[in-house]
Design a protein around this motif. Structure first.
Motif, PDB file in Angstrom:
ATOM      1  N   SER A  38       0.842  -1.197   0.000  1.00  0.00           N
ATOM      2  CA  SER A  38       0.000   0.000   0.000  1.00  0.00           C
ATOM      3  C   SER A  38       0.879   1.249   0.000  1.00  0.00           C
ATOM      4  CB  SER A  38      -0.895   0.028   1.237  1.00  0.00           C
ATOM      5  OG  SER A  38      -1.798  -1.043   1.224  1.00  0.00           O
ATOM      6  N   HIS A  39       0.337   2.341  -0.509  1.00  0.00           N
ATOM      7  CA  HIS A  39       1.074   3.604  -0.554  1.00  0.00           C
ATOM      8  C   HIS A  39       0.557   4.555   0.507  1.00  0.00           C
ATOM      9  CE1 HIS A  39       3.581   3.031  -4.155  1.00  0.00           C
ATOM     10  NE2 HIS A  39       2.730   2.043  -4.318  1.00  0.00           N
ATOM     11  N   LEU A  40       1.423   5.499   0.886  1.00  0.00           N
ATOM     12  CA  LEU A  40       1.138   6.413   1.988  1.00  0.00           C
ATOM     13  C   LEU A  40       0.914   7.829   1.473  1.00  0.00           C
ATOM     14  CD1 LEU A  40       3.947   5.139   4.385  1.00  0.00           C
ATOM     15  CD2 LEU A  40       1.567   4.378   4.254  1.00  0.00           C
ATOM     16  N   PHE A  41      -0.126   8.462   2.007  1.00  0.00           N
ATOM     17  CA  PHE A  41      -0.489   9.827   1.630  1.00  0.00           C
ATOM     18  C   PHE A  41      -0.847  10.601   2.887  1.00  0.00           C
ATOM     19  CE2 PHE A  41      -1.558   7.026  -1.848  1.00  0.00           C
ATOM     20  CZ  PHE A  41      -1.058   7.688  -2.964  1.00  0.00           C
ATOM     21  N   ASN A  42      -0.611  11.925   2.865  1.00  0.00           N
ATOM     22  CA  ASN A  42      -1.101  12.747   3.961  1.00  0.00           C
ATOM     23  C   ASN A  42      -2.605  12.552   4.074  1.00  0.00           C
ATOM     24  OD1 ASN A  42       1.316  13.955   4.872  1.00  0.00           O
ATOM     25  ND2 ASN A  42       1.258  15.392   3.167  1.00  0.00           N
ATOM     26  N   GLU A  43      -3.106  12.673   5.272  1.00  0.00           N
ATOM     27  CA  GLU A  43      -4.506  12.359   5.568  1.00  0.00           C
ATOM     28  C   GLU A  43      -5.494  13.059   4.638  1.00  0.00           C
ATOM     29  OE1 GLU A  43      -7.369  12.230   9.538  1.00  0.00           O
ATOM     30  OE2 GLU A  43      -5.377  13.129   9.671  1.00  0.00           O
ATOM     31  N   ASN A  44      -5.238  14.306   4.272  1.00  0.00           N
ATOM     32  CA  ASN A  44      -6.183  15.070   3.459  1.00  0.00           C
ATOM     33  C   ASN A  44      -5.781  15.212   1.997  1.00  0.00           C
ATOM     34  OD1 ASN A  44      -7.924  15.585   5.689  1.00  0.00           O
ATOM     35  ND2 ASN A  44      -6.472  17.108   6.403  1.00  0.00           N
ATOM     36  N   ASP A  45      -4.681  14.577   1.590  1.00  0.00           N
ATOM     37  CA  ASP A  45      -4.229  14.678   0.198  1.00  0.00           C
ATOM     38  C   ASP A  45      -4.981  13.707  -0.702  1.00  0.00           C
ATOM     39  OD1 ASP A  45      -2.420  16.595   0.880  1.00  0.00           O
ATOM     40  OD2 ASP A  45      -0.639  15.344   0.620  1.00  0.00           O
ATOM     41  N   ALA A  46      -5.140  14.113  -1.962  1.00  0.00           N
ATOM     42  CA  ALA A  46      -5.742  13.224  -2.961  1.00  0.00           C
ATOM     43  C   ALA A  46      -4.764  12.095  -3.271  1.00  0.00           C
ATOM     44  CB  ALA A  46      -6.037  14.011  -4.231  1.00  0.00           C
ATOM     45  N   ARG A  47      -5.310  10.975  -3.677  1.00  0.00           N
ATOM     46  CA  ARG A  47      -4.494   9.790  -3.989  1.00  0.00           C
ATOM     47  C   ARG A  47      -3.963   9.928  -5.415  1.00  0.00           C
ATOM     48  NH1 ARG A  47      -7.769   4.578  -3.017  1.00  0.00           N
ATOM     49  NH2 ARG A  47      -8.545   5.112  -5.054  1.00  0.00           N
ATOM     50  N   LYS A  48      -2.878  10.717  -5.568  1.00  0.00           N
ATOM     51  CA  LYS A  48      -2.244  10.964  -6.854  1.00  0.00           C
ATOM     52  C   LYS A  48      -0.758  10.652  -6.730  1.00  0.00           C
ATOM     53  CE  LYS A  48      -5.195  14.859  -8.123  1.00  0.00           C
ATOM     54  NZ  LYS A  48      -5.210  16.293  -8.434  1.00  0.00           N
ATOM     55  N   PRO A  49      -0.095  10.263  -7.815  1.00  0.00           N
ATOM     56  CA  PRO A  49       1.338   9.941  -7.744  1.00  0.00           C
ATOM     57  C   PRO A  49       2.202  11.059  -7.165  1.00  0.00           C
ATOM     58  CG  PRO A  49       0.443   9.210  -9.843  1.00  0.00           C
ATOM     59  CD  PRO A  49      -0.650   9.992  -9.147  1.00  0.00           C
ATOM     60  N   GLU A  50       1.879  12.304  -7.452  1.00  0.00           N
ATOM     61  CA  GLU A  50       2.700  13.410  -6.936  1.00  0.00           C
ATOM     62  C   GLU A  50       2.547  13.600  -5.421  1.00  0.00           C
ATOM     63  OE1 GLU A  50      -0.953  15.284  -8.983  1.00  0.00           O
ATOM     64  OE2 GLU A  50       0.470  13.716  -9.463  1.00  0.00           O
ATOM     65  N   ILE A  85      -1.690   9.051   9.021  1.00  0.00           N
ATOM     66  CA  ILE A  85      -1.403   8.994   7.593  1.00  0.00           C
ATOM     67  C   ILE A  85      -2.389   8.065   6.910  1.00  0.00           C
ATOM     68  CG2 ILE A  85       0.295   7.120   7.688  1.00  0.00           C
ATOM     69  CD1 ILE A  85       1.929   9.191   5.777  1.00  0.00           C
ATOM     70  N   LYS A  86      -2.698   8.361   5.654  1.00  0.00           N
ATOM     71  CA  LYS A  86      -3.618   7.533   4.874  1.00  0.00           C
ATOM     72  C   LYS A  86      -2.824   6.407   4.222  1.00  0.00           C
ATOM     73  CE  LYS A  86      -5.747   9.915   1.802  1.00  0.00           C
ATOM     74  NZ  LYS A  86      -6.560  10.635   0.813  1.00  0.00           N
ATOM     75  N   VAL A  87      -3.295   5.169   4.412  1.00  0.00           N
ATOM     76  CA  VAL A  87      -2.676   3.973   3.822  1.00  0.00           C
ATOM     77  C   VAL A  87      -3.642   3.475   2.752  1.00  0.00           C
ATOM     78  CG1 VAL A  87      -1.784   1.666   4.290  1.00  0.00           C
ATOM     79  CG2 VAL A  87      -1.618   3.438   6.052  1.00  0.00           C
ATOM     80  N   SER A  88      -3.199   3.536   1.499  1.00  0.00           N
ATOM     81  CA  SER A  88      -4.112   3.286   0.391  1.00  0.00           C
ATOM     82  C   SER A  88      -3.598   2.202  -0.549  1.00  0.00           C
ATOM     83  CB  SER A  88      -4.312   4.588  -0.386  1.00  0.00           C
ATOM     84  OG  SER A  88      -5.159   4.392  -1.476  1.00  0.00           O
ATOM     85  N   ASN A  89      -4.498   1.282  -0.899  1.00  0.00           N
ATOM     86  CA  ASN A  89      -4.195   0.246  -1.879  1.00  0.00           C
ATOM     87  C   ASN A  89      -5.331   0.239  -2.902  1.00  0.00           C
ATOM     88  OD1 ASN A  89      -3.945  -2.263  -3.289  1.00  0.00           O
ATOM     89  ND2 ASN A  89      -2.568  -2.938  -1.666  1.00  0.00           N
ATOM     90  N   PRO A  90      -5.175   1.002  -4.003  1.00  0.00           N
ATOM     91  CA  PRO A  90      -6.268   1.118  -4.969  1.00  0.00           C
ATOM     92  C   PRO A  90      -6.596  -0.184  -5.693  1.00  0.00           C
ATOM     93  CG  PRO A  90      -4.321   2.259  -5.753  1.00  0.00           C
ATOM     94  CD  PRO A  90      -4.028   1.811  -4.355  1.00  0.00           C
ATOM     95  N   ILE A  91      -5.638  -1.076  -5.830  1.00  0.00           N
ATOM     96  CA  ILE A  91      -5.889  -2.348  -6.513  1.00  0.00           C
ATOM     97  C   ILE A  91      -6.885  -3.187  -5.723  1.00  0.00           C
ATOM     98  CG2 ILE A  91      -4.848  -4.525  -7.275  1.00  0.00           C
ATOM     99  CD1 ILE A  91      -2.312  -2.857  -7.889  1.00  0.00           C
ATOM    100  N   LEU A  92      -6.699  -3.224  -4.399  1.00  0.00           N
ATOM    101  CA  LEU A  92      -7.592  -3.997  -3.532  1.00  0.00           C
ATOM    102  C   LEU A  92      -8.717  -3.137  -2.960  1.00  0.00           C
ATOM    103  CD1 LEU A  92      -4.926  -6.153  -1.688  1.00  0.00           C
ATOM    104  CD2 LEU A  92      -6.352  -6.791  -3.628  1.00  0.00           C
TER     105      LEU A  92
END
Length: 115
Positions: A38-50, A85-92
């Motif tokens: 899974s990838h990590l993003f700031n809590e309020n950030d959109a799930r984008k590569p940048e 932090i937001k832990v996101s796995n878009p595939i699953l």
């Protein structure tokens, strides 16, 4: 302290202030497993590569902590202990919140070893 890998650990790319650092993660809900990869993003950030800040390397259940835990690499990770932090796995199609913590989950000072 001298150890195997100490020379490589001093490489310029590994010493950048905003470089990837090994951190621990505890899900806000201890029953939710954080998925490796899974990838990590700031809590309020959109799930984008940048906005990608790092990734989860491993995850398991800790009977001692009665919670799932994970290890991850995060930009400027050791300066962010206690943050969410937001832990996101878009595939699953999985997304959870976790607390950033020390990667040594139990007895970080070695007190139990010295008893």
């Amino acid at each position: 302290k001298d150890s195997i890998g100490v020379i490589l650990s001093k490489r310029e790319g590994l010493c950048l202030p905003d470089g990837l650092r090994l951190i621990g993660l505890k899900p806000i809900n201890p029953k939710n497993q954080l998925i490796s990869g899974s990838h990590l993003f700031n809590e309020n950030d959109a799930r984008k590569p940048e906005n990608d800040l790092g990734y989860v390397t491993s995850s398991c259940y800790s009977p001692t902590l009665k919670s799932f835990i994970a290890l991850a690499f995060l930009k400027n990770g050791n300066g962010r202990y206690g943050e969410k932090i937001k832990v996101s796995n878009p595939i699953l199609k999985s997304e959870d919140l976790a607390e950033i913590c020390n990667p040594i989950f139990v007895d970080p000072n070695g007190d139990r070893l010295r008893e």
